[in-house]
Design a protein around this motif. Structure first.
Motif, PDB file in Angstrom:
ATOM      1  N   TRP A  64      24.649   2.638 -14.813  1.00  0.00           N
ATOM      2  CA  TRP A  64      25.600   1.645 -15.331  1.00  0.00           C
ATOM      3  C   TRP A  64      24.995   0.266 -15.480  1.00  0.00           C
ATOM      4  CZ3 TRP A  64      29.832   1.758 -18.044  1.00  0.00           C
ATOM      5  CH2 TRP A  64      30.652   0.629 -18.118  1.00  0.00           C
ATOM      6  N   PRO A  65      24.326  -0.414 -14.555  1.00  0.00           N
ATOM      7  CA  PRO A  65      24.046   0.030 -13.184  1.00  0.00           C
ATOM      8  C   PRO A  65      24.929  -0.712 -12.170  1.00  0.00           C
ATOM      9  CG  PRO A  65      22.454  -1.640 -13.839  1.00  0.00           C
ATOM     10  CD  PRO A  65      23.442  -1.533 -14.962  1.00  0.00           C
ATOM     11  N   ARG A  66      25.262   0.029 -11.099  1.00  0.00           N
ATOM     12  CA  ARG A  66      25.880  -0.570  -9.911  1.00  0.00           C
ATOM     13  C   ARG A  66      25.154   0.018  -8.713  1.00  0.00           C
ATOM     14  NH1 ARG A  66      30.983  -3.016  -9.536  1.00  0.00           N
ATOM     15  NH2 ARG A  66      30.596  -2.871  -7.298  1.00  0.00           N
ATOM     16  N   LEU A  67      24.014  -0.562  -8.406  1.00  0.00           N
ATOM     17  CA  LEU A  67      23.152  -0.017  -7.367  1.00  0.00           C
ATOM     18  C   LEU A  67      23.776  -0.141  -5.982  1.00  0.00           C
ATOM     19  CD1 LEU A  67      19.606  -1.157  -8.559  1.00  0.00           C
ATOM     20  CD2 LEU A  67      20.832   0.954  -9.041  1.00  0.00           C
ATOM     21  N   ASP A  68      24.609  -1.177  -5.767  1.00  0.00           N
ATOM     22  CA  ASP A  68      25.256  -1.293  -4.459  1.00  0.00           C
ATOM     23  C   ASP A  68      26.184  -0.102  -4.218  1.00  0.00           C
ATOM     24  OD1 ASP A  68      26.862  -2.185  -6.577  1.00  0.00           O
ATOM     25  OD2 ASP A  68      28.118  -3.388  -5.228  1.00  0.00           O
ATOM     26  N   ALA A  69      26.923   0.301  -5.260  1.00  0.00           N
ATOM     27  CA  ALA A  69      27.811   1.460  -5.124  1.00  0.00           C
ATOM     28  C   ALA A  69      26.999   2.751  -5.005  1.00  0.00           C
ATOM     29  CB  ALA A  69      28.752   1.544  -6.326  1.00  0.00           C
ATOM     30  N   ALA A  70      25.903   2.842  -5.747  1.00  0.00           N
ATOM     31  CA  ALA A  70      25.048   4.018  -5.638  1.00  0.00           C
ATOM     32  C   ALA A  70      24.475   4.153  -4.238  1.00  0.00           C
ATOM     33  CB  ALA A  70      23.917   3.943  -6.665  1.00  0.00           C
ATOM     34  N   ASN A  71      24.107   3.023  -3.638  1.00  0.00           N
ATOM     35  CA  ASN A  71      23.594   3.029  -2.266  1.00  0.00           C
ATOM     36  C   ASN A  71      24.652   3.557  -1.298  1.00  0.00           C
ATOM     37  OD1 ASN A  71      21.920   2.191   0.077  1.00  0.00           O
ATOM     38  ND2 ASN A  71      23.522   0.637   0.306  1.00  0.00           N
ATOM     39  N   ARG A  72      25.895   3.087  -1.447  1.00  0.00           N
ATOM     40  CA  ARG A  72      26.960   3.557  -0.571  1.00  0.00           C
ATOM     41  C   ARG A  72      27.179   5.065  -0.728  1.00  0.00           C
ATOM     42  NH1 ARG A  72      29.684  -0.986  -2.567  1.00  0.00           N
ATOM     43  NH2 ARG A  72      31.294   0.291  -3.589  1.00  0.00           N
ATOM     44  N   LEU A  73      27.131   5.528  -1.961  1.00  0.00           N
ATOM     45  CA  LEU A  73      27.329   6.955  -2.221  1.00  0.00           C
ATOM     46  C   LEU A  73      26.258   7.793  -1.525  1.00  0.00           C
ATOM     47  CD1 LEU A  73      28.961   9.068  -3.927  1.00  0.00           C
ATOM     48  CD2 LEU A  73      27.152   8.841  -5.639  1.00  0.00           C
ATOM     49  N   VAL A  74      25.003   7.371  -1.643  1.00  0.00           N
ATOM     50  CA  VAL A  74      23.907   8.138  -1.039  1.00  0.00           C
ATOM     51  C   VAL A  74      23.999   8.108   0.477  1.00  0.00           C
ATOM     52  CG1 VAL A  74      21.404   8.279  -0.762  1.00  0.00           C
ATOM     53  CG2 VAL A  74      22.384   7.791  -3.016  1.00  0.00           C
ATOM     54  N   ARG A  75      24.259   6.951   1.056  1.00  0.00           N
ATOM     55  CA  ARG A  75      24.273   6.840   2.511  1.00  0.00           C
ATOM     56  C   ARG A  75      25.371   7.704   3.133  1.00  0.00           C
ATOM     57  NH1 ARG A  75      21.373   2.725   4.808  1.00  0.00           N
ATOM     58  NH2 ARG A  75      21.664   4.044   6.647  1.00  0.00           N
ATOM     59  N   VAL A  76      26.474   7.877   2.410  1.00  0.00           N
ATOM     60  CA  VAL A  76      27.597   8.651   2.957  1.00  0.00           C
ATOM     61  C   VAL A  76      27.521  10.125   2.580  1.00  0.00           C
ATOM     62  CG1 VAL A  76      30.114   8.899   2.966  1.00  0.00           C
ATOM     63  CG2 VAL A  76      29.090   6.608   2.973  1.00  0.00           C
ATOM     64  N   HIS A  77      27.050  10.416   1.367  1.00  0.00           N
ATOM     65  CA  HIS A  77      27.191  11.780   0.851  1.00  0.00           C
ATOM     66  C   HIS A  77      25.851  12.440   0.485  1.00  0.00           C
ATOM     67  CE1 HIS A  77      31.533  11.361   0.650  1.00  0.00           C
ATOM     68  NE2 HIS A  77      31.395  10.218  -0.022  1.00  0.00           N
TER      69      HIS A  77
END
Length: 499
Positions: free
Chosen positions: A388-401
């Protein structure tokens, strides 16, 4: 303190001779090295300097062990003797290929494709310029080799198929060079070539032949196809397969003919005559929208279809285009949002946001990011957020899932890891680990090099990792990897090599 000795500039400089150039160095000094002569770049201009005789000798020497070059040279010489001699040489070689019966091994496919393409270029070029009728005859002969060549080979690269498709197009163009050509006869010739086509060699024939056929020839071709279609029996079962030469194939040719003339009505009639018209709803709608008939397009798009999911995005895009053409902006916006919610497609979200009133787009974008974070397909969500980019949201997604992500999906996970590496090394590391561990769990030795690449990325990111509960340090991760996959010697050998 004694004063420094002053050195005259004249003692440091070389003496000059009369013309201002430095004099030759004294016998005691080493001579300056001469510049190495520049190597000549291989080019037509450079070779021309060798002279005709020397070039002829080099070509003859090479042709002694290169049959393909020898044939090329014979064709070039034949072209100097007139079109009759050139046509004879081309025909001789084509008939030799046509008489061959042995299987064409994989390493002979590309040389054969190059030779056939060279013959095609000779026919379409120098022979056509000198004698169009002879060129048509020889191109027809080349096209007739299709069955023989494909039955004796496995054209996995598609090189041979491309040569024959181009030959089909060349034949259509060559017809336009014939003086006093008969469009009705050409229409029958097109139909005969279509009937004999077993490998798609006439895919480009109709478009190329359009100028030669003219309106009279195209009308005759349509009449011949419609007569044949009328003679076809209709199946009692709606889902019966009609065969390559049945109703569907004839309707396929009629669709191409209608497209050539920009006849939407003719295209629709051909689709309906061929059966299963609903499966071509997108094709029909696309043409109707282009002709300013969006309401009819929506009608076609409302027909149920048994096409696969891959067609759904195209159908949605066409529906949006039709709605916008009709001025039904709110419906188009709702469809864009629904499409994004289903597929996380940026091509739907961006115009949706642009279509919102001022300041509403910010809130809508945040809703979109939240929806992506909650999406069931974690890999798809990650790909969207990093793109998109929204790297902060991508980071949250990876750390949790990250444990829910598919390590085989390297087409999404690896680019995401690279995008996150600079700002979010922990998330990037988790993705690289997932990719490497999946390869090792499956013991896919052919992919060990990729797993090694991911582990080396982990090594480079290791100094940047946080020290927090629940997050494996690189040393702990590597020790676990050795415990679980220590017997995969091929992988460890690759990792240690050059480490």
């Amino acid at each position: 303190m004694p004063p420094r000795a002053r050195v005259s500039r004249s003692r440091l400089a070389l003496p000059l001779v009369a013309d201002g150039e430095p004099a030759a160095p004294s016998p005691g000094r080493p001579k300056p090295k001469k510049a190495a002569p520049r190597s000549r770049t291989l080019s037509a201009e450079a070779l021309e300097q060798l002279g005709a005789r020397r070039l002829a000798e080099l070509l003859m020497a090479q042709a002694q062990g290169d049959a393909a070059l020898a044939r090329t040279l014979r064709l070039a010489l034949a072209g100097m003797d007139g079109s009759g001699r050139l046509a004879t040489e081309v025909e001789k070689r084509l008939r030799t290929i046509g008489r061959s019966r042995g299987f064409i091994e994989w390493d002979k496919l590309r040389p054969l494709a190059r030779e056939l393409d060279g013959l095609r270029e000779t026919i379409a070029g120098s022979l056509a310029a000198a004698d169009p009728r002879a060129a048509v005859a020889q191109m027809r002969l080349l096209l007739g080799l299709t069955g023989n060549v494909f039955e004796r080979s496995d054209d996995g690269s598609g090189a041979l198929g491309e040569v024959f498709r181009q030959a089909g197009a060349d034949l259509g163009r060559l017809w336009a060079l014939l003086p006093g050509r008969d469009p009705l006869m050409l229409a029958r010739e097109v139909l005969a070539l279509w009937d004999a086509d077993g490998y798609g060699e006439t895919d480009r024939l109709l478009e190329a032949a359009a100028p030669a056929l003219g309106s009279e020839g195209r009308a005759e071709l349509r009449r011949l196809l419609e007569t044949r279609l009328a003679a076809q029996p209709r199946s009692r079962k709606s889902d019966a397969f009609e065969g390559w030469q049945g109703r569907f194939q004839i309707s396929f040719r009629l669709r191409d003919l209608a497209d050539l003339e920009g006849d939407v009505g003719g295209y629709i009639a051909a689709v309906e005559a061929g059966g299963r018209a609903e499966n071509f709803a997108c094709d029909v709608a696309e043409r109707l929208i282009a002709r300013g008939r969006p309401e009819e397009a929506l009608g076609w798009l409302s027909r149920p279809s048994d096409r696969q999911e891959s067609e759904a995005i195209r159908r949605t895009d066409l529906r949006i285009a039709a709605l916008e053409a009709l001025g039904r902006h709110e419906e188009a916006q709702a469809l864009r949002w629904d499409a994004f919610g289903r597929w996380l497609t940026p091509q739907h979200l961006r115009p949706y946001l642009r279509g919102l009133p001022d300041f509403d787009d910010v809130e809508a974008e945040e809703q979109a990011m939240a929806h992506a974070l909650a999406h069931a397909d974690r890999d798809l969500a990650l790909s969207f957020l990093t793109g998109w980019p929204r790297l902060d949201a991508a980071n949250r997604l990876v750390r949790v899932h990250h444990e829910e992500m598919d390590g085989r999906d390297y087409g999404r996970l690896r680019p995401a890891a690279e995008a996150l590496a600079e700002r979010y090394p922990a998330a990037a590391t988790l993705l690289h680990r997932a990719l490497a561990e999946d390869v090792l769990r499956r013991a896919s030795s052919r992919q060990y090099t990729y797993a090694v690449r991911d582990i080396r990325s982990c090594i480079s990111l290791a100094p940047l990792l946080p020290t927090e509960p629940g997050f494996e340090s690189h040393e702990v991760f590597l020790a676990r990897l050795r415990r679980e996959h220590g017997r995969k010697a091929g992988f460890w050998a690759l990792l240690e090599d050059g480490s």
